[in-house]
Design a protein around this motif. Sequence first.
Motif, short mmCIF file in Angstrom:
data_model
loop_
_atom_site.label_atom_id
_atom_site.label_comp_id
_atom_site.label_asym_id
_atom_site.label_seq_id
_atom_site.Cartn_x
_atom_site.Cartn_y
_atom_site.Cartn_z
N VAL A 99 -0.18 -3.71 -7.55
CA VAL A 99 -1.30 -4.07 -6.68
C VAL A 99 -0.97 -5.33 -5.87
O VAL A 99 -1.26 -5.41 -4.67
CB VAL A 99 -2.58 -4.27 -7.52
N LEU A 100 -0.33 -6.30 -6.52
CA LEU A 100 0.05 -7.52 -5.80
C LEU A 100 1.13 -7.24 -4.76
O LEU A 100 1.21 -7.95 -3.74
CB LEU A 100 0.56 -8.57 -6.79
N GLY A 101 1.95 -6.23 -5.00
CA GLY A 101 3.02 -5.93 -4.06
C GLY A 101 2.63 -5.04 -2.90
O GLY A 101 3.43 -4.84 -1.98
N LEU A 102 1.40 -4.50 -2.92
CA LEU A 102 0.97 -3.65 -1.81
C LEU A 102 0.84 -4.46 -0.52
O LEU A 102 0.40 -5.60 -0.54
CB LEU A 102 -0.37 -2.98 -2.14
N ASP A 103 1.21 -3.85 0.58
CA ASP A 103 1.16 -4.55 1.86
C ASP A 103 -0.28 -4.81 2.31
O ASP A 103 -0.52 -5.72 3.11
CB ASP A 103 1.89 -3.73 2.93
N LYS A 106 -3.63 -9.18 0.44
CA LYS A 106 -3.28 -10.45 1.07
C LYS A 106 -2.71 -11.42 0.04
O LYS A 106 -3.32 -12.42 -0.32
CB LYS A 106 -4.51 -11.06 1.75
N PHE A 107 -1.54 -11.08 -0.44
CA PHE A 107 -0.81 -11.93 -1.38
C PHE A 107 0.59 -12.09 -0.83
O PHE A 107 1.32 -11.10 -0.65
CB PHE A 107 -0.78 -11.30 -2.77
N LEU A 108 0.99 -13.33 -0.50
CA LEU A 108 2.26 -13.61 0.15
C LEU A 108 2.44 -12.74 1.40
O LEU A 108 3.42 -11.97 1.52
CB LEU A 108 3.43 -13.38 -0.81
N PRO A 109 1.52 -12.82 2.35
CA PRO A 109 1.61 -11.93 3.53
C PRO A 109 2.82 -12.19 4.39
O PRO A 109 3.26 -11.30 5.12
CB PRO A 109 0.31 -12.24 4.29
#
Length: 239
Positions: A99-103, A106-109
């Motif tokens: 989930v954090l790696g999904l584009d 908005k995590f490390l955009p």
Amino acid sequence: AGMRFFLQYVGCFFAFFSAGFLIISTWTDCWMVNADDSLEVSTKCRGLWWECVTNVFDGIQTCDEYDSIYAEHPVKLVLTRAMMITADILSGFGFLFLVLGLDCVKFLPDEPLIKLRICLVSGILLLIAGLPGITGSVWYAVDVYVERSSLLFHNIFLGIQYKFGWSCWLGMAGSLGCFLSGSLLTCCMYPFRETTSGRLHPAYSLRKGYSSAATIVTNMHLPSSQTATAKMYAVDTRV
């Protein structure tokens, strides 16, 4: 980029349901169910933590929990518990990382390479989670089948004979889903690593080149601005 997004979302879909299936199978009570439903007035199910009896006519269910985890239990039960709990934890962390790696999250955009590595780590966790999950569920099912077949082969009838139930099937399905999701996130997304890095490094080099060029231009203008005329102009201006 479109194919990479598609693989991410498909992997997330399978990871979500796979983790859910593993957790549900671990904490439900139908790993073993009595095989002779037509001859019984109740359905008996055994899980990893308790055993339930459901009346066929009125649907009333009564459950009895097993003894403490520190009590002596069959090796089959103890090892299946350990493997399924391990699979639950690994698949849960794998889904959270995904989930954090999904584009779309908005995590490390501004760090698509890091997000891609997070997806790869998630895929590795899901692949590892599938191993104890499929091992525990298949081993439990095979053990139940072998026990029942041996009793039938020797014409031994102990009153209730069991076959593996829907909780065991759910564990197998969740484990296979972890393998599928992990394969999509590791093997299929790996070629996009070079594409992403190739797209980012030129841009970074271009920005770095612009910065260096601006620095050079500034340094080239600095000496010319410190000519005698400029100094005289600066003195006249201050006066």
